[in-house]
Motif scaffolding. Structure first.
Motif, PDB file in Angstrom:
ATOM      1  N   GLY A  10       0.806  -1.215   0.000  1.00 38.16           N
ATOM      2  CA  GLY A  10       0.000   0.000   0.000  1.00 38.16           C
ATOM      3  C   GLY A  10       0.835   1.260   0.000  1.00 38.16           C
ATOM      4  N   TYR A  11       0.317   2.296   0.647  1.00 35.90           N
ATOM      5  CA  TYR A  11       0.955   3.610   0.639  1.00 35.90           C
ATOM      6  C   TYR A  11       1.736   3.861   1.927  1.00 35.90           C
ATOM      7  CZ  TYR A  11      -1.675   4.767  -3.540  1.00 35.90           C
ATOM      8  OH  TYR A  11      -2.173   4.775  -4.820  1.00 35.90           O
ATOM      9  N   GLY A  12       2.575   4.884   1.871  1.00 38.65           N
ATOM     10  CA  GLY A  12       3.355   5.290   3.021  1.00 38.65           C
ATOM     11  C   GLY A  12       3.501   6.797   3.044  1.00 38.65           C
ATOM     12  N   ARG A 105     -11.721  -5.705   1.163  1.00 42.10           N
ATOM     13  CA  ARG A 105     -10.448  -6.407   1.055  1.00 42.10           C
ATOM     14  C   ARG A 105      -9.643  -5.852  -0.115  1.00 42.10           C
ATOM     15  NH1 ARG A 105      -9.872 -12.992   0.360  1.00 42.10           N
ATOM     16  NH2 ARG A 105      -7.638 -13.135   0.911  1.00 42.10           N
ATOM     17  N   GLY A 106      -8.395  -5.540   0.139  1.00 37.07           N
ATOM     18  CA  GLY A 106      -7.505  -5.092  -0.930  1.00 37.07           C
ATOM     19  C   GLY A 106      -7.339  -3.595  -1.029  1.00 37.07           C
ATOM     20  N   ILE A 107      -8.224  -2.807  -0.387  1.00 36.09           N
ATOM     21  CA  ILE A 107      -8.050  -1.355  -0.429  1.00 36.09           C
ATOM     22  C   ILE A 107      -6.762  -0.994   0.304  1.00 36.09           C
ATOM     23  CG2 ILE A 107      -8.966   0.850   0.366  1.00 36.09           C
ATOM     24  CD1 ILE A 107     -11.747  -0.176  -0.116  1.00 36.09           C
ATOM     25  N   ASN A 108      -5.891  -0.245  -0.377  1.00 36.52           N
ATOM     26  CA  ASN A 108      -4.559   0.058   0.171  1.00 36.52           C
ATOM     27  C   ASN A 108      -3.830  -1.229   0.564  1.00 36.52           C
ATOM     28  OD1 ASN A 108      -2.440   1.742   0.796  1.00 36.52           O
ATOM     29  ND2 ASN A 108      -3.171   2.233   2.845  1.00 36.52           N
ATOM     30  N   ASN A 109      -4.118  -2.303  -0.209  1.00 37.34           N
ATOM     31  CA  ASN A 109      -3.505  -3.627   0.022  1.00 37.34           C
ATOM     32  C   ASN A 109      -3.793  -4.180   1.413  1.00 37.34           C
ATOM     33  OD1 ASN A 109      -2.501  -3.712  -2.532  1.00 37.34           O
ATOM     34  ND2 ASN A 109      -0.351  -3.509  -1.986  1.00 37.34           N
ATOM     35  N   GLN A 110      -4.915  -3.776   1.995  1.00 34.99           N
ATOM     36  CA  GLN A 110      -5.262  -4.258   3.328  1.00 34.99           C
ATOM     37  C   GLN A 110      -5.847  -5.669   3.265  1.00 34.99           C
ATOM     38  OE1 GLN A 110      -5.029  -2.662   6.641  1.00 34.99           O
ATOM     39  NE2 GLN A 110      -5.242  -4.862   6.979  1.00 34.99           N
TER      40      GLN A 110
END
Length: 316
Positions: A10-12, A105-110
């Protein structure tokens, strides 16, 4: 700046200039955080949330109320999208922030076991060290869905135009007559179960302790969501420190733990990987990841019955 993470999925969050050790990075006012007070002060559901905590206790009750507030605000945001742009209309103070949370599931690779189907849980987790904790967690969230539906369901139906707005005052006979036309409160509002699961995922993976008074005994089981901070990736060697400042009316203050160079990613330690109470399989059950392992490798490791997830018999 916010950009794809170099340290995880995801993001950082990255610094855009050189930073000295101890330098202030962020100051996030308490008013920007999603707290239990927001739920308890809510005009539509606050009294019901307070009653729930009184009956169930703060252990668990606080989390259910905060999850209910988040889930309901998520559904409100969906009902108030701008049809031309598909963006959330900012009718809610938290609307733009809530839009960034992992509602599916999968939003921001969560990843989270709360988003899994029963079949996937049975197939991948039966016999693992995750099984008992995961099934217990899913059962608790199912109960919370029913409770939150009873508290927030009618409000969501009002937004959707499915029931009339409740007047501020009704004579007893008027209330009785209106009740006959009300939908069964036990019927789950469409979309609410997924919203509640997403709210619990956010609290499990992103929430920070909300120590208002400075005395942990006074703030037992209180949590809050802190925008921007919750985008920072986990590291066993964090480069930031954070605290809640009483002098700043509860603002979250983030400083550099060491000198940083322009382009460095800000890293926070959510839980120590060395804690005996947080082995790697529990990291996965709670946070949806295993430190040092790519997300796409988790399922193969489960299928291979890796020692991360399955207790191994010792050879004699």
């Amino acid at each position: 700046s916010i950009q794809p993470s170099a340290s995880g999925s995801g993001y950082g969050v990255f610094v855009t200039q050189d930073i000295e050790e101890g330098e202030l990075l962020l100051k996030i006012p308490r008013s920007a955080c999603v707290t239990l007070e927001n739920a308890l002060n809510d005009e539509a559901s606050g009294k019901a949330f307070a009653k729930l905590i009184e009956q169930a206790g703060s252990a668990g009750g606080n989390t259910v109320c905060l999850a209910g507030f988040l889930a309901r605000e998520r559904l409100r945001a969906l009902e108030h999208r701008n049809p031309a742009t598909d963006n959330v209309v900012e009718d809610s103070f938290f609307g733009p922030y809530i839009e960034t949370l992992p509602w599916e599931r999968g939003i921001n690779n969560q990843e989270s076991v709360l988003f899994w189907t029963d079949d996937s849980v049975d197939e991948l987790l039966t016999g693992t060290m995750c099984w008992e904790e995961v099934t217990s967690l899913r059962e608790e969230v199912d109960v919370a869905i029913t409770v939150i539906n009873a508290i927030c369901g009618r409000t969501v139906r009002e937004w959707r135009g499915q029931v009339p707005l409740k007047p501020s005052f009704q004579w007893p006979w008027e209330a009785a007559a209106a009740a006959t036309n009300e939908p069964d409160p036990k019927l789950l509002v469409p979309g609410l179960p997924l919203a509640v699961k997403g709210a619990f995922v956010s609290l499990l993976t992103r929430a920070f302790e909300d120590n208002i008074s400075g005395n942990p005994d006074d703030d037992e089981d209180r949590e809050k969501l802190v925008p921007l901070m919750d985008l920072m990736q986990h590291s066993e060697e964090p480069n930031i420190r954070h605290s809640m400042s009483s002098a700043e009316q509860g603002a979250v203050v983030v400083t550099a733990r060491r000198a940083l160079t322009k382009g460095d990613e800000l890293l926070n330690q959510y839980r120590s990987e060395l804690e005996e109470s947080m082995p790697y399989h529990r990291f996965f059950s709670r946070f949806g990841f295993v430190p040092g392992i790519e997300q796409e490798d988790i399922e193969p490791l489960l299928k291979e019955r890796s020692s991360i997830f399955v207790a191994q018999k010792r050879e004699v």
